[in-house]
Write a protein that holds these residues in place. Sequence first.
Motif, PDB file in Angstrom:
ATOM      1  N   UNK A 196       0.825  -1.210   0.000  1.00 46.36           N
ATOM      2  CA  UNK A 196       0.000   0.000   0.000  1.00 46.36           C
ATOM      3  C   UNK A 196       0.868   1.273   0.000  1.00 46.36           C
ATOM      4  N   UNK A 197       0.684   2.150   0.984  1.00 43.00           N
ATOM      5  CA  UNK A 197       1.409   3.427   1.018  1.00 43.00           C
ATOM      6  C   UNK A 197       2.917   3.231   1.129  1.00 43.00           C
ATOM      7  N   UNK A 198       3.358   2.142   1.749  1.00 41.24           N
ATOM      8  CA  UNK A 198       4.798   1.859   1.832  1.00 41.24           C
ATOM      9  C   UNK A 198       5.349   1.551   0.442  1.00 41.24           C
ATOM     10  N   UNK A 199       4.572   0.847  -0.345  1.00 41.81           N
ATOM     11  CA  UNK A 199       4.965   0.562  -1.725  1.00 41.81           C
ATOM     12  C   UNK A 199       5.025   1.858  -2.524  1.00 41.81           C
ATOM     13  N   UNK A 200       4.054   2.726  -2.342  1.00 42.25           N
ATOM     14  CA  UNK A 200       4.060   4.023  -3.030  1.00 42.25           C
ATOM     15  C   UNK A 200       5.273   4.846  -2.632  1.00 42.25           C
ATOM     16  N   UNK A 201       5.627   4.834  -1.349  1.00 42.27           N
ATOM     17  CA  UNK A 201       6.740   5.643  -0.851  1.00 42.27           C
ATOM     18  C   UNK A 201       8.099   5.153  -1.351  1.00 42.27           C
TER      19      UNK A 201
ATOM     20  N   UNK B  72       8.432   8.919   6.934  1.00 41.84           N
ATOM     21  CA  UNK B  72       7.314   9.648   7.523  1.00 41.84           C
ATOM     22  C   UNK B  72       6.167   8.755   7.977  1.00 41.84           C
ATOM     23  N   UNK B  73       6.018   7.588   7.343  1.00 45.48           N
ATOM     24  CA  UNK B  73       4.906   6.710   7.717  1.00 45.48           C
ATOM     25  C   UNK B  73       5.353   5.461   8.475  1.00 45.48           C
ATOM     26  N   UNK B  74       6.639   5.147   8.421  1.00 42.01           N
ATOM     27  CA  UNK B  74       7.130   3.905   9.026  1.00 42.01           C
ATOM     28  C   UNK B  74       6.781   3.746  10.509  1.00 42.01           C
ATOM     29  N   UNK B  75       6.816   4.820  11.318  1.00 43.95           N
ATOM     30  CA  UNK B  75       6.453   4.631  12.733  1.00 43.95           C
ATOM     31  C   UNK B  75       5.023   4.126  12.938  1.00 43.95           C
ATOM     32  N   UNK B  76       4.148   4.346  11.964  1.00 39.61           N
ATOM     33  CA  UNK B  76       2.757   3.895  12.082  1.00 39.61           C
ATOM     34  C   UNK B  76       2.524   2.538  11.421  1.00 39.61           C
ATOM     35  N   UNK B  77       3.541   2.015  10.754  1.00 37.13           N
ATOM     36  CA  UNK B  77       3.415   0.739  10.047  1.00 37.13           C
ATOM     37  C   UNK B  77       3.607  -0.442  10.996  1.00 37.13           C
ATOM     38  N   UNK B  78       2.929  -1.526  10.665  1.00 32.85           N
ATOM     39  CA  UNK B  78       3.233  -2.806  11.291  1.00 32.85           C
ATOM     40  C   UNK B  78       4.381  -3.408  10.487  1.00 32.85           C
ATOM     41  N   UNK B  79       5.447  -3.780  11.156  1.00 27.68           N
ATOM     42  CA  UNK B  79       6.587  -4.411  10.487  1.00 27.68           C
ATOM     43  C   UNK B  79       6.712  -5.807  11.073  1.00 27.68           C
ATOM     44  N   UNK B  80       6.504  -6.797  10.227  1.00 31.13           N
ATOM     45  CA  UNK B  80       6.476  -8.189  10.656  1.00 31.13           C
ATOM     46  C   UNK B  80       7.684  -8.929  10.115  1.00 31.13           C
ATOM     47  N   UNK B  81       8.263  -9.783  10.916  1.00 30.56           N
ATOM     48  CA  UNK B  81       9.348 -10.663  10.465  1.00 30.56           C
ATOM     49  C   UNK B  81       8.817 -12.086  10.570  1.00 30.56           C
ATOM     50  N   UNK B  82       8.741 -12.739   9.436  1.00 29.67           N
ATOM     51  CA  UNK B  82       8.186 -14.091   9.422  1.00 29.67           C
ATOM     52  C   UNK B  82       6.749 -14.132   9.886  1.00 29.67           C
ATOM     53  N   UNK B  83       6.000 -13.054   9.656  1.00 36.24           N
ATOM     54  CA  UNK B  83       4.592 -13.003  10.026  1.00 36.24           C
ATOM     55  C   UNK B  83       4.318 -12.598  11.457  1.00 36.24           C
ATOM     56  N   UNK B  84       5.354 -12.277  12.234  1.00 38.34           N
ATOM     57  CA  UNK B  84       5.169 -11.933  13.648  1.00 38.34           C
ATOM     58  C   UNK B  84       5.712 -10.538  13.945  1.00 38.34           C
TER      59      UNK B  84
ATOM     60  N   UNK C 236       3.647  -3.016   6.549  1.00 37.49           N
ATOM     61  CA  UNK C 236       2.207  -2.851   6.342  1.00 37.49           C
ATOM     62  C   UNK C 236       1.722  -1.548   6.966  1.00 37.49           C
ATOM     63  N   UNK C 237       1.400  -0.557   6.135  1.00 36.37           N
ATOM     64  CA  UNK C 237       0.852   0.678   6.681  1.00 36.37           C
ATOM     65  C   UNK C 237      -0.537   0.421   7.284  1.00 36.37           C
ATOM     66  N   UNK C 238      -0.999   1.353   8.110  1.00 35.06           N
ATOM     67  CA  UNK C 238      -2.362   1.192   8.623  1.00 35.06           C
ATOM     68  C   UNK C 238      -3.352   1.252   7.462  1.00 35.06           C
ATOM     69  N   UNK C 239      -4.350   0.417   7.513  1.00 39.32           N
ATOM     70  CA  UNK C 239      -5.363   0.377   6.461  1.00 39.32           C
ATOM     71  C   UNK C 239      -6.643   1.010   6.983  1.00 39.32           C
ATOM     72  N   UNK C 240      -7.286   1.800   6.155  1.00 38.93           N
ATOM     73  CA  UNK C 240      -8.562   2.434   6.518  1.00 38.93           C
ATOM     74  C   UNK C 240      -9.697   1.508   6.102  1.00 38.93           C
ATOM     75  N   UNK C 241     -10.835   1.759   6.661  1.00 39.43           N
ATOM     76  CA  UNK C 241     -12.018   0.996   6.268  1.00 39.43           C
ATOM     77  C   UNK C 241     -12.325  -0.101   7.257  1.00 39.43           C
TER      78      UNK C 241
END
Length: 77
Positions: free
Chosen positions: A8-13, A42-54, A71-76
Amino acid sequence: MAVVRYFAAAQDATGRDTERRAESTLGELRRAVSDAYPELGGILPRCAVLVGGARVDDATPLHDDDLVDVLPPFAGG
């Protein structure tokens, strides 16, 4: 080298879906990608960063072929 996948936004950035990174810990990886991609920093502090799914802390060592998802935060809902 760890495989980093951007969503998502991380890919765009970053302008990419995936890349291989040689940093030895998750904290080093966070700092390096923030420096390499200022928009991501700018967005990384709000992202979930998973290693091996955890969710893990920044001291976690990274090994060859570890999968790191940004994984940035997702809306909706």
